[in-house]
Design a protein around this motif. Structure first.
Motif, PDB file in Angstrom:
ATOM      1  N   THR A  53       1.921  11.295 -49.739  1.00 48.94           N
ATOM      2  CA  THR A  53       2.912  10.599 -50.605  1.00 48.94           C
ATOM      3  C   THR A  53       3.963   9.589 -49.699  1.00 48.94           C
ATOM      4  N   ASP A  54       4.638   8.587 -50.749  1.00 49.94           N
ATOM      5  CA  ASP A  54       5.310   7.646 -49.982  1.00 49.94           C
ATOM      6  C   ASP A  54       6.487   7.560 -50.962  1.00 49.94           C
ATOM      7  N   LYS A 101      -0.817   1.673 -60.543  1.00 46.29           N
ATOM      8  CA  LYS A 101      -2.264   1.972 -59.888  1.00 46.29           C
ATOM      9  C   LYS A 101      -2.456   0.820 -58.766  1.00 46.29           C
ATOM     10  N   ILE A 102      -3.142   1.490 -57.798  1.00 48.34           N
ATOM     11  CA  ILE A 102      -3.299   0.594 -56.781  1.00 48.34           C
ATOM     12  C   ILE A 102      -4.489  -0.764 -57.022  1.00 48.34           C
ATOM     13  N   PRO A 111      -1.348 -12.130 -28.974  1.00 49.16           N
ATOM     14  CA  PRO A 111      -1.839 -11.232 -29.837  1.00 49.16           C
ATOM     15  C   PRO A 111      -0.398 -10.919 -30.725  1.00 49.16           C
ATOM     16  N   VAL A 112      -0.501 -10.744 -32.212  1.00 49.59           N
ATOM     17  CA  VAL A 112       0.476 -10.457 -33.059  1.00 49.59           C
ATOM     18  C   VAL A 112       0.121  -9.035 -33.551  1.00 49.59           C
ATOM     19  N   ILE A 113       0.916  -8.318 -33.724  1.00 48.20           N
ATOM     20  CA  ILE A 113       0.759  -6.983 -34.483  1.00 48.20           C
ATOM     21  C   ILE A 113       1.515  -6.791 -35.734  1.00 48.20           C
ATOM     22  N   ASN A 114       0.957  -6.523 -36.777  1.00 42.11           N
ATOM     23  CA  ASN A 114       1.913  -6.294 -38.128  1.00 42.11           C
ATOM     24  C   ASN A 114       2.421  -5.088 -38.159  1.00 42.11           C
ATOM     25  N   GLY A 115       3.879  -4.822 -38.176  1.00 42.53           N
ATOM     26  CA  GLY A 115       4.548  -3.689 -38.088  1.00 42.53           C
ATOM     27  C   GLY A 115       4.735  -3.357 -39.595  1.00 42.53           C
ATOM     28  N   MET A 116       4.238  -3.893 -40.518  1.00 43.57           N
ATOM     29  CA  MET A 116       4.504  -3.713 -41.953  1.00 43.57           C
ATOM     30  C   MET A 116       4.800  -5.000 -42.652  1.00 43.57           C
ATOM     31  N   SER A 117       4.004  -5.219 -43.624  1.00 39.90           N
ATOM     32  CA  SER A 117       4.387  -6.096 -44.501  1.00 39.90           C
ATOM     33  C   SER A 117       4.408  -5.593 -46.114  1.00 39.90           C
ATOM     34  N   ASP A 118       4.588  -6.611 -46.965  1.00 44.96           N
ATOM     35  CA  ASP A 118       4.479  -6.159 -48.364  1.00 44.96           C
ATOM     36  C   ASP A 118       3.040  -6.058 -48.879  1.00 44.96           C
ATOM     37  N   ARG A 119       2.371  -6.169 -47.914  1.00 41.08           N
ATOM     38  CA  ARG A 119       0.845  -5.982 -48.390  1.00 41.08           C
ATOM     39  C   ARG A 119       0.102  -4.878 -47.601  1.00 41.08           C
ATOM     40  N   VAL A 120       0.312  -4.580 -46.289  1.00 47.12           N
ATOM     41  CA  VAL A 120      -0.442  -3.474 -45.628  1.00 47.12           C
ATOM     42  C   VAL A 120       0.580  -2.793 -44.669  1.00 47.12           C
ATOM     43  N   HIS A 121       0.227  -1.904 -44.026  1.00 43.79           N
ATOM     44  CA  HIS A 121       1.217  -1.031 -42.739  1.00 43.79           C
ATOM     45  C   HIS A 121      -0.245  -0.653 -41.954  1.00 43.79           C
ATOM     46  N   PHE A 140      -8.923  12.766 -49.493  1.00 40.69           N
ATOM     47  CA  PHE A 140      -7.602  12.400 -49.056  1.00 40.69           C
ATOM     48  C   PHE A 140      -7.252  11.893 -50.299  1.00 40.69           C
ATOM     49  N   VAL A 141      -6.053  12.552 -50.742  1.00 35.91           N
ATOM     50  CA  VAL A 141      -5.524  12.057 -52.153  1.00 35.91           C
ATOM     51  C   VAL A 141      -3.878  11.583 -51.638  1.00 35.91           C
ATOM     52  N   PHE A 142      -3.808  10.228 -52.261  1.00 43.05           N
ATOM     53  CA  PHE A 142      -2.798   9.498 -52.140  1.00 43.05           C
ATOM     54  C   PHE A 142      -1.849   9.611 -53.350  1.00 43.05           C
ATOM     55  N   VAL A 143      -0.726  10.161 -53.610  1.00 41.09           N
ATOM     56  CA  VAL A 143       0.059  10.415 -54.627  1.00 41.09           C
ATOM     57  C   VAL A 143       1.112   9.532 -54.894  1.00 41.09           C
ATOM     58  N   GLY A 144       1.404   9.215 -56.289  1.00 36.05           N
ATOM     59  CA  GLY A 144       2.525   7.976 -56.330  1.00 36.05           C
ATOM     60  C   GLY A 144       2.334   6.804 -56.445  1.00 36.05           C
ATOM     61  N   ASP A 145       3.376   5.987 -55.903  1.00 32.36           N
ATOM     62  CA  ASP A 145       3.119   4.539 -56.105  1.00 32.36           C
ATOM     63  C   ASP A 145       2.223   4.010 -55.016  1.00 32.36           C
ATOM     64  N   ALA A 146       1.551   2.794 -55.255  1.00 33.52           N
ATOM     65  CA  ALA A 146       0.291   2.221 -54.664  1.00 33.52           C
ATOM     66  C   ALA A 146       1.443   1.229 -53.675  1.00 33.52           C
ATOM     67  N   THR A 147       1.874   1.916 -52.771  1.00 37.93           N
ATOM     68  CA  THR A 147       2.536   1.011 -51.864  1.00 37.93           C
ATOM     69  C   THR A 147       2.016   0.226 -50.781  1.00 37.93           C
ATOM     70  N   GLN A 148       2.279  -0.437 -49.781  1.00 40.86           N
ATOM     71  CA  GLN A 148       1.535  -1.216 -49.049  1.00 40.86           C
ATOM     72  C   GLN A 148       1.029  -0.037 -47.926  1.00 40.86           C
ATOM     73  N   VAL A 149       1.342   1.260 -47.747  1.00 45.70           N
ATOM     74  CA  VAL A 149       0.619   2.399 -46.976  1.00 45.70           C
ATOM     75  C   VAL A 149      -0.408   2.743 -47.839  1.00 45.70           C
ATOM     76  N   CYS A 150      -0.272   2.741 -49.085  1.00 44.70           N
ATOM     77  CA  CYS A 150      -1.497   3.318 -49.841  1.00 44.70           C
ATOM     78  C   CYS A 150      -2.607   2.220 -49.854  1.00 44.70           C
ATOM     79  N   ASN A 151      -2.246   1.035 -49.584  1.00 38.02           N
ATOM     80  CA  ASN A 151      -3.527   0.061 -49.707  1.00 38.02           C
ATOM     81  C   ASN A 151      -4.089   0.177 -48.473  1.00 38.02           C
ATOM     82  N   THR A 152      -3.305   0.317 -47.374  1.00 37.66           N
ATOM     83  CA  THR A 152      -3.914   0.408 -45.900  1.00 37.66           C
ATOM     84  C   THR A 152      -4.828   1.950 -46.006  1.00 37.66           C
ATOM     85  N   LEU A 153      -4.088   2.988 -46.512  1.00 36.43           N
ATOM     86  CA  LEU A 153      -4.929   3.971 -46.305  1.00 36.43           C
ATOM     87  C   LEU A 153      -6.173   4.251 -47.182  1.00 36.43           C
ATOM     88  N   CYS A 154      -6.309   3.461 -48.205  1.00 37.77           N
ATOM     89  CA  CYS A 154      -7.451   3.269 -49.119  1.00 37.77           C
ATOM     90  C   CYS A 154      -8.580   2.536 -48.202  1.00 37.77           C
TER      91      CYS A 154
END
Ligand code: CP
Length: 338
Positions: free
Chosen positions: A237-238, A200-201, A131-141, A167-181
């Motif tokens: 936010t991030d 924008k996301i 098993p491999v777990i993603n500990g953060m990439s440029d796409r998702v967290h 749930f409001v995510f404020v600011g840059d559409a980071t990989q954290v934003c993608n995952t939270l969406c």
């Protein structure tokens, strides 16, 4: 899950690369498992479910929370984590990610990777027979997403159902934003990305969120209008710069986000919800994307959120390590024996 019985007795996917690969029931299994294990350990219980098991941790980028939480989780469960980085191992010099994966697969029981490019963690998962777990990439967290949803359950607004949570995510559409969406809409909440049009996301994530909303209730949107803050239960936010784009100067990002998207007391008041909680994946650039007053304020859940990285990692290594149900059975037995 009745508290001690998983709906899915084993993971539907070998790897945890993106929350998009899992349905609501499976994500809820992981969240409930993580919270049950936390309660047991905080109550003084000991677990040895991963005795003699090893987790290879590959970090292509710096980390405090991800590194410490995985290492502590493995130790608390009787296993061991290896902290590996390019420069310290052959990867990046004259060994490929594929060959590194093959070696991890022969020697370790699981792997976790924080990578510059999402393709690297996919390659690791493809070539490592563990098993491999993603500990953060440029796409998702995704491990951040699980910890954050545990925090939402810990701070659940009184009297509300999932379909009422905003749930409001404020600011840059980071990989954290993608995952939270993805994960908030999978749990049936209303997700909004409040940010400038040039940050924008991605439509891919809005489409995923809207498909989740159709299936599970809730909604998914993007807005530049501060009106979207009204009624928020969670403001998240991030950081605005420096995560993956190392080229663009800080000043460019500051111009795009400051002052409109800074989470400050005025923005928290604009929610018109005195119980609205503030969240941040951390590390924070204090007094840029969030003020000290908010981050250290009474409504900040950011430090519980940091601790819940550990809560989530314990659940994830047990779940993907294939010992989740056995662990829950053991905890149930121990409680009944008291
Ligand atoms: N939030 C998070 O991933 O923190 P680290 O970069 O410290 O691991």
């Amino acid at each position: 899950m009745d508290g001690y019985t998983l709906k899915n007795q084993k993971p539907t996917h070998k790897d945890f690369l993106d929350t998009s690969d899992f349905d609501q029931a499976e994500i809820m299994d992981i969240i409930r498992l993580s919270r049950t294990v936390r309660e047991y350990i905080k109550g003084g219980g000991y677990l040895n479910a991963l005795f003699h098991k090893t987790l290879a941790m590959l970090f292509e980028q710096k980390s405090t929370r991800t590194r410490v939480s995985f290492e502590v989780a493995m130790a608390q469960l009787g296993g061991h984590a290896l902290n590996l980085a390019p420069g310290a191992i052959q990867l990046g010099a004259h060994e490929t990610i594929e060959d590194t994966a093959r070696v991890f697969g022969r020697m370790c029981d699981m792997a976790m990777a924080r990578v510059d490019r999402h393709e690297s963690v996919e390659a690791l998962a493809r070539y490592a027979d563990i098993p491999v777990i993603n500990g953060m990439s440029d796409r998702v967290h995704p491990t951040q997403g699980v910890g954050d949803m545990i925090t939402v359950f810990d701070h659940w607004p009184e009297g509300k159902e999932a379909k009422d949570i905003k749930f409001v995510f404020v600011g840059d559409a980071t990989q954290v934003c993608n995952t939270l969406c993805e994960i908030t809409t999978k749990l049936g909440f209303n997700f909004v990305h409040y940010g400038p049009a040039n940050h924008k996301i991605g439509d891919e994530w809005l489409e995923k969120g809207r498909a989740n909303a159709e299936k599970y209730g809730g909604s998914c949107d993007w807005s530049e209008d501060p009106e979207c803050l009204r009624g928020a239960d969670f403001i998240y936010t991030d950081v605005w710069y420096g995560l993956y784009d190392k080229e663009t100067p800080k000043e460019v990002y500051m111009k795009d986000f400051y002052p409109k998207y800074q989470v400050n007391e005025e923005m928290m008041a604009a929610t018109e919800n005195p119980n609205c909680k503030f969240m941040h994946c951390l590390p924070a650039n204090r007094n840029e994307e969030v003020t000290d007053a908010v981050l250290d304020g009474a409504n900040s859940a950011a430090w519980d959120e940091a601790e819940n990285r550990l809560t989530a990692q314990r659940g994830l290594v047990l779940y993907f390590g294939g010992v989740a149900q056995a662990t829950l059975d053991y905890i149930k037995q121990q409680k009944e024996a008291k």
